[in-house]
Motif scaffolding. Structure first.
Motif, short mmCIF file in Angstrom:
data_model
loop_
_atom_site.label_atom_id
_atom_site.label_comp_id
_atom_site.label_asym_id
_atom_site.label_seq_id
_atom_site.Cartn_x
_atom_site.Cartn_y
_atom_site.Cartn_z
N THR A 96 -4.74 -36.21 35.52
CA THR A 96 -5.49 -35.18 36.25
C THR A 96 -4.99 -33.79 35.92
OG1 THR A 96 -5.88 -36.75 38.04
CG2 THR A 96 -6.21 -34.42 38.55
N ALA A 97 -3.67 -33.64 35.82
CA ALA A 97 -3.09 -32.34 35.45
C ALA A 97 -3.55 -31.93 34.06
CB ALA A 97 -1.57 -32.41 35.51
N HIS A 98 -3.62 -32.87 33.13
CA HIS A 98 -4.09 -32.55 31.77
C HIS A 98 -5.54 -32.11 31.78
CE1 HIS A 98 -0.86 -34.83 29.25
NE2 HIS A 98 -0.34 -34.13 30.23
N VAL A 99 -6.38 -32.83 32.53
CA VAL A 99 -7.80 -32.48 32.60
C VAL A 99 -7.98 -31.10 33.21
CG1 VAL A 99 -9.99 -33.07 33.73
CG2 VAL A 99 -8.64 -34.85 32.62
N LEU A 100 -7.27 -30.81 34.30
CA LEU A 100 -7.39 -29.50 34.93
C LEU A 100 -6.93 -28.38 34.00
CD1 LEU A 100 -6.21 -30.34 38.56
CD2 LEU A 100 -8.54 -29.97 37.74
N GLU A 101 -5.88 -28.65 33.23
CA GLU A 101 -5.41 -27.65 32.27
C GLU A 101 -6.45 -27.41 31.19
OE1 GLU A 101 -1.61 -26.84 29.28
OE2 GLU A 101 -1.78 -28.74 30.34
N GLN A 102 -7.07 -28.49 30.71
CA GLN A 102 -8.08 -28.34 29.67
C GLN A 102 -9.31 -27.58 30.20
OE1 GLN A 102 -8.87 -32.15 27.81
NE2 GLN A 102 -6.69 -32.54 27.58
N TYR A 103 -9.72 -27.88 31.43
CA TYR A 103 -10.85 -27.14 32.03
C TYR A 103 -10.51 -25.67 32.22
CZ TYR A 103 -13.74 -31.23 33.13
OH TYR A 103 -14.52 -32.34 33.06
N ALA A 104 -9.27 -25.38 32.59
CA ALA A 104 -8.87 -23.99 32.84
C ALA A 104 -8.92 -23.16 31.56
CB ALA A 104 -7.48 -23.94 33.45
N HIS A 105 -8.63 -23.81 30.42
CA HIS A 105 -8.62 -23.10 29.14
C HIS A 105 -9.91 -23.30 28.34
CE1 HIS A 105 -4.44 -21.92 29.56
NE2 HIS A 105 -4.17 -23.16 29.96
N ASN A 106 -10.84 -24.08 28.92
CA ASN A 106 -12.14 -24.35 28.28
C ASN A 106 -12.00 -24.90 26.86
OD1 ASN A 106 -14.90 -24.54 28.29
ND2 ASN A 106 -15.20 -22.49 27.46
N ARG A 107 -11.04 -25.82 26.68
CA ARG A 107 -10.87 -26.45 25.38
C ARG A 107 -10.14 -27.78 25.54
NH1 ARG A 107 -6.12 -23.59 22.01
NH2 ARG A 107 -6.18 -25.60 21.04
N LEU A 108 -10.37 -28.65 24.58
CA LEU A 108 -9.67 -29.93 24.57
C LEU A 108 -8.31 -29.75 23.90
CD1 LEU A 108 -12.44 -32.45 23.52
CD2 LEU A 108 -11.40 -32.18 25.76
N ILE A 109 -7.32 -30.35 24.47
CA ILE A 109 -5.98 -30.30 23.89
C ILE A 109 -5.70 -31.66 23.27
CG2 ILE A 109 -3.53 -29.96 24.36
CD1 ILE A 109 -4.44 -28.31 26.84
N ARG A 110 -5.55 -31.70 21.98
CA ARG A 110 -5.33 -32.95 21.27
C ARG A 110 -3.97 -32.90 20.56
NH1 ARG A 110 -10.02 -35.92 21.08
NH2 ARG A 110 -11.90 -34.73 21.47
N PRO A 111 -3.28 -34.04 20.50
CA PRO A 111 -1.99 -34.06 19.80
C PRO A 111 -2.19 -33.84 18.29
CG PRO A 111 -2.56 -36.25 20.58
CD PRO A 111 -3.59 -35.32 21.10
N ARG A 112 -1.24 -33.18 17.69
CA ARG A 112 -1.31 -32.95 16.24
C ARG A 112 -0.50 -34.02 15.53
NH1 ARG A 112 -2.59 -27.14 15.26
NH2 ARG A 112 -2.94 -26.33 17.33
N ALA A 113 -1.09 -35.19 15.41
CA ALA A 113 -0.41 -36.31 14.78
C ALA A 113 -1.33 -36.92 13.73
CB ALA A 113 -0.05 -37.36 15.82
N GLU A 114 -0.72 -37.46 12.69
CA GLU A 114 -1.47 -38.13 11.65
C GLU A 114 -1.04 -39.58 11.60
OE1 GLU A 114 -1.59 -36.28 7.83
OE2 GLU A 114 -1.78 -34.28 8.68
N TYR A 115 -1.99 -40.46 11.38
CA TYR A 115 -1.70 -41.88 11.29
C TYR A 115 -0.99 -42.17 9.97
CZ TYR A 115 -2.49 -46.89 11.05
OH TYR A 115 -2.33 -48.24 10.94
N ASP A 116 0.17 -42.80 10.05
CA ASP A 116 0.94 -43.13 8.85
C ASP A 116 0.91 -44.61 8.51
OD1 ASP A 116 1.74 -40.55 8.36
OD2 ASP A 116 3.61 -40.72 9.47
N GLY A 117 0.14 -45.36 9.24
CA GLY A 117 0.09 -46.81 9.02
C GLY A 117 -0.66 -47.18 7.75
#
Length: 55
Positions: free
Chosen positions: A21-42
């Motif tokens: 819920t905290a993540h969703v509220l933060e994303q709504y407050a900034h009007n953007r999706l926050i996604r991790p910057r990770a690449e699949y190494d498998g």
């Protein structure tokens, strides 16, 4: 703390929901999706092995 073992999972779930819920509220407050910057190494491709051939 004297908390019954039967309440371990519900307490864990409540803490997860609070975090989500905290993540969703933060994303709504900034009007953007926050996604991790990770690449699949498998592996790029894992071949399918039929059940009969699996050990």
């Amino acid at each position: 703390m004297g908390i019954p073992i039967d309440l371990d999972t519900p307490i864990f779930a409540c803490s997860c929901v609070a975090g989500w819920t905290a993540h969703v509220l933060e994303q709504y407050a900034h009007n953007r999706l926050i996604r991790p910057r990770a690449e699949y190494d498998g592996p790029k491709f894992i071949p399918y092995i039929p059940l009969e051939e699996r050990s």
